[in-house]
Structure formats: C-alpha cells, structure tokens
Design a protein around this motif. Structure first.
Motif: not given
Ligand code: URA
Ligand code: URA
Length: 219
Positions: A170-172, A156-159, A189-195, A200-202
C-alpha cells in the motif's frame, strides 16, 4: 534493412508458411517503432506513432512528457486521462492543476521539472494499465530517464509506484523510503487526484514535498 522491415518480412514469411499467399495484416504487429534516442525530442518523434499495444488504437494523442530536459526531478504518474489524451500533455486536468500548486509551494514550476507517465497512451475509461501494457511501454520511461539523468524520481500514487517498483504494498508503506530505479533515487508520494478525493492526504503530501525540497533542492 531497418528493424521494422525486418520484422515485417519475418511476419510475412511466417504468415505465408501458415496461410499461403494470403496476408493477414495486423497493425499491432507492424507498427513497432525504431527509437531514435539522440535527444528527448527525437525520441518522442520516433515513438509517437507507436502501436505496440492496443492503447494505440484508441488514443487521441501519444503523451510523451513535458518539462526541462535537464531537470533534477522527474515526476512520474500512471497514465494519461481524458484531458491529457486530448491535449497530448501530462497532468493538464484537475489533478495537474493541483500538482502545479504543490510545486509552487516549494518554489518550482513546470519549467524546472519534468513530468511524464509510466504509460504513454490513455487506457479506455481510465482503467488501470495491464501488465502487458506496462511491459511494452516501460522501456520508453527508462530511455527518458537515461536522457534526462535526474537526481530524483517522484512516483505519484500507488499505481505508478507499484508498477515501477514491481510491488503490491500500500502507498502509505512506500512513503518515506528511498528506492532506486535505473540507478536513480525514487520517492513515492500521493497522487494529486487522491488529494482531491481525500483531503486527509494533503498533510502527508506536504511533508513529502518539504522533504523533497530539503533533501534534493538545497544548493
Ligand atoms: N493522472 C496521471 O497519472 N497522469 C496524468 O497525466 C494525468 C492524470
Ligand atoms: N490510494 C491510492 O490509490 N493512491 C494514492 O495516491 C493514495 C491512496
């Protein structure tokens, strides 16, 4: 002699050579746990007092992980935040509530899956984990994965993704690819905190979870 007392004796001998009979006890060098890797529970018990790195001195709780010990899917975040540190459970804050909703959308609950973080203790002010902290803590994640033996890991997420995969992309550019970690398929995938920060990440996240459902949950 236990591994722990072995280390202690070596430390004391070294210390005596350097400083004579004065003892400079430093908790970080002493509390190196001896892992009991029989079950997830015994493993948690054996490492939860860990002081291998500085984070042990500032945490409220060691955040081992929760969920189904036989889960097919393990979600891996970065590190506990404030709420997680206080409760001793991963993803219990706002990001965690959103994760629960995303899981529900593909008919999953926390009882179906397993959730943990790369780093088990909260970094002060939620700063990024240091490479030295990752190095000391990542073996715990690897043992958890060996005990659970899932078919899929979702970073979950880039880190989380970049620390696990040892990359700086980069995550994408990490989405829609199947990586291997400890011999297990890993998706990013994206971190829920990023959403929460960027709606736009949703849509891409929803696509990722549909793919997870179709590729890894179909019977
Ligand atoms: N963010 C994470 O990466 N992990 C948690 O447990 C909570 C928030
Ligand atoms: N940028 C991040 O740092 N994390 C994400 O999950 C998405 C974009």
């Amino acid at each position: 002699m236990s591994h722990n007392s072995d280390i202690t004796v070596r430390y004391l001998n070294q210390s005596r050579e350097l400083y004579g009979n004065k003892i400079f006890l430093d908790s970080q060098t002493v509390n190196v746990p001896v892992p009991n890797t029989k079950t997830l529970e015994s493993f948690n018990k054996s490492i939860r007092e860990c002081l291998k790195c500085e984070l042990g001195n500032t945490r409220t709780n060691f955040v081992f992980g929760v969920g189904n010990p036989h889960a097919k899917i393990v979600f891996v975040g970065e590190a506990p935040g404030e709420k997680e540190d206080l409760k001793g459970e991963p993803f219990v804050g706002r990001a965690g509530q959103l994760l629960d909703k995303i899981l529900a959308a593909i008919d999953l609950t926390r009882e179906d899956i397993y959730i943990c973080n790369v780093i088990k203790c909260r970094p002060p002010q939620n700063r990024d984990p240091l490479p030295s902290e990752v190095e000391l803590c990542e073996p715990y994640l690897k043992t958890q994965l060996a005990l659970i033996n899932p078919t899929l890991i979702v970073a979950l997420g880039r880190i989380a993704a970049c620390t696990i995969l040892k990359t700086k992309e980069p995550l994408k550019d990490l989405r829609n690819k199947i990586f291997k970690y400890e011999g297990i398929d890993l998706l990013v995938t994206y971190h829920p905190a990023a959403l929460l920060r960027n709606p736009n990440f949703k849509k891409p996240t929803w696509e990722d979870f549909q793919m997870i459902r179709d590729q890894y949950l179909a019977d």
